[in-house]
Design a protein around this motif. Structure first.
Motif, PDB file in Angstrom:
ATOM      1  N   ILE A 198       0.855  -1.191   0.000  1.00 20.88           N
ATOM      2  CA  ILE A 198       0.000   0.000   0.000  1.00 20.88           C
ATOM      3  C   ILE A 198       0.886   1.234   0.000  1.00 20.88           C
ATOM      4  CG2 ILE A 198      -1.735   1.295   1.300  1.00 20.88           C
ATOM      5  CD1 ILE A 198      -2.697  -1.412   2.427  1.00 20.88           C
ATOM      6  N   THR A 235      -6.771  -0.030  -3.600  1.00 18.47           N
ATOM      7  CA  THR A 235      -6.620  -1.318  -2.919  1.00 18.47           C
ATOM      8  C   THR A 235      -7.884  -1.654  -2.150  1.00 18.47           C
ATOM      9  OG1 THR A 235      -4.241  -0.938  -2.641  1.00 18.47           O
ATOM     10  CG2 THR A 235      -5.233  -2.607  -1.238  1.00 18.47           C
ATOM     11  N   ILE A 286      -8.169   3.217  -0.064  1.00 14.58           N
ATOM     12  CA  ILE A 286      -8.324   1.819   0.329  1.00 14.58           C
ATOM     13  C   ILE A 286      -9.785   1.567   0.681  1.00 14.58           C
ATOM     14  CG2 ILE A 286      -7.490  -0.019   1.836  1.00 14.58           C
ATOM     15  CD1 ILE A 286      -5.142   1.839   2.577  1.00 14.58           C
TER      16      ILE A 286
END
Length: 527
Positions: A48, A155, A54
């Motif tokens: 990340i 992500t 995210i």
């Protein structure tokens, strides 16, 4: 068997057991391709980047990733100690737990957060202006993400309870926006949590038929127990860059035993339901129940155990302790939700008893559990909490004294505007009697008066349906306000009727928020 084809609703016969065998507890990662991607949380968090957006799993402290966010928080702290910037943008289903929101907020690692937060550390950051926070209706989040309004998703970090041999993902104790995050993210990190019961396999219904406008097809759900989708998430295995094994419990706060105030509120509401049945406005089994999170709504569920209603159903966001007790007592036939929201003790109990609930419980994505069309079609009885309500029935459910965010609107707006009956409940006072929850004018409006049909405090229940503003005011003051504040509310209203600019909803603008000003200056709303 659940359908793999959207558009087909399958209803189980009452009492029927699902036939699919759950994944064995000893074989949580059955796909050999993904076994090769097993790594520790630090290695996964290293994938990340600073500035990443995210999408995390999690809804009301259930089914959120526990290991990767902690590892990411440690990495952020190390970067900050070295003088390097590192922050991320976090999307979730709703609230999560201390290992996610708490740890990342404490590390100063969250730049932007949506759509709901209940973590106290994150709350302080938001109210200090150190974290950007977007408070959204929960039903809107997944469509907005798919429409591109929120920007790209780098992500997804998703907790699952297992991975099948062909790579399908078995959800854990919450669904939230996981389906959308898995679809939209550039890369996916999975946490496979052995703490979650293997018997969860088969309790989920994941509908893949939602689409963007124009020409969207109706969602084919007409009963709370309809199955219209798949048991498992699908995800391109090439997007999965890391699999982390965990064995960690969900962390929901325990529920306090209902006190006299909660019992009184529940009693007023149960009497109202009985009256509506007698008047022919509700069937004997009521209509699908929606219950917000909290001790008062949990007390209502417990009160229904002794109430004269049978074969109840629920179409709601979360299943709390009281709802499981209602099922266990044989009063609640079926519940559809997007997450479990259980006390630590009840969660441990559920993990040992989950097989018993496989024909009584479905968890769905929150864009289905909170979908306005479905809520209106099913005719839900919506029961939600509030921070304050004014004498005309407008409700503030998010901000203290007008500007300090508490949690967020959550799904209360999804249900309130579309429910068969929209009910808001609260004790009549807070902070030991220093704050009246019934005020001349709310300091922040989340639910306009047109969306609030019933108000309940321990003092009484005000049925506001069909009443004009002046009659609503007299009903709320006389029925819901605490006696210590009732004379001041009546005095304000009487003077407003004499001197207001207009007489439809009499108001004194220079006094309407004076109660809040008094509290900020003196610590009490009392004169």
């Amino acid at each position: 068997m659940g359908s793999d084809c959207p558009g087909v609703a399958i209803r189980w016969p009452r009492g029927a057991q699902m036939q699919e065998a759950p994944l064995s507890d000893s074989n949580r990662i059955a796909d050999p391709r993904l076994r090769d991607r097993i790594m520790d949380a630090e290695a996964a968090a290293a994938r990340i980047e600073n500035g990443a957006t995210i999408g995390m799993s999690g809804f009301t402290g259930s089914g959120y990733p526990k290991a990767v966010p902690l590892a990411l928080a440690r990495r952020i702290e190390a970067e900050h100690a070295a003088g390097r910037p590192f922050q991320v943008r976090i999307w979730t289903g709703a609230s999560t737990g201390p290992e996610l929101d708490g740890a990342l907020a404490k590390a100063g690692g969250i730049e932007y957060r949506l759509p709901y937060n209940s973590d106290p550390v994150a709350r302080e950051k938001i109210n200090a202006g150190e974290m950007d926070y977007v408070d959204l209706h929960l039903s809107q989040v997944a469509p907005m993400a798919r429409q591109g309004f929120l920007g790209p998703l780098d992500t997804a970090v998703i907790e699952v309870s297992g991975i099948t041999e062909d790579g399908a993902l078995i959800p854990s104790s919450s669904m939230g926006n996981n389906k959308t995050w898995l679809e939209q993210a550039r890369q996916v990190i999975l946490e496979v949590n052995r703490w979650q019961s293997p018997a969860l396999d088969g309790m989920h219904d994941i509908y893949y038929g939602t689409a963007l406008p124009p020409h969207r097809k109706p969602i084919p759900l007409v009963h709370p127990d309809d199955r219209i989708g798949q048991r498992h998430f699908r995800c391109d295995p090439d997007k999965i860059v890391a699999v982390v094994e965990t064995d960690a419990p969900d962390r929901n706060a325990p529920f306090s035993p209902p006190d006299a105030v909660a019992h009184a509120i529940a009693g007023h509401l149960l009497d109202f339901f009985a009256h509506e049945v007698k008047q022919g406005r509700l069937p004997p089994e009521l209509l699908p129940l929606q219950s917000g999170v909290g001790n008062v709504t949990n007390a209502v569920m417990l009160g229904l155990i002794e109430a004269p209603f049978e074969n109840l159903t629920a179409y709601t966001e979360v299943v709390q302790d009281g709802m499981l007790d209602l099922m266990d007592a044989g009063k609640l036939r079926f519940a559809s939700a997007t997450a479990l929201s259980l006390s630590p003790e009840k969660a441990q109990w559920f993990n040992t008893q989950a097989d018993r609930f496989r024909d009584k419980l479905i968890l769905r994505p929150q864009e289905i559990s909170n979908h306005p069309e479905l809520i209106r079609r099913l005719g839900c009885l919506a029961m939600n909490g509030l921070i304050e309500a004014d004498i005309y029935g407008s409700v503030n459910s998010t901000h203290i004294m007008g500007s300090r965010i508490q949690n967020g609107i959550g799904g209360s707006g999804d249900f309130a505007r579309n429910a068969y009956v929209s009910i808001f409940m609260s004790p009549s006072v807070a902070k030991g009697g220093k704050i009246s929850t019934i005020v001349p004018k709310v300091s922040h409006t989340d639910h306009i008066g047109q969306d609030v049909q019933v108000l309940v405090t321990e003092q009484g229940l005000a049925d506001l349906r069909g009443l004009d503003p002046k009659r609503r005011a007299q009903k709320i003051i006389g029925t819901c306000a605490h006696p210590d504040f009732r004379p001041a509310l009546q005095d304000y209203y009487d003077r407003a009727r004499r001197t207001s600019f207009g007489m439809h909803a009499p108001c004194l603008p220079d006094e309407a928020l004076s109660w809040h000003t008094r509290y900020i200056q003196t610590g009490s709303m009392r004169p």
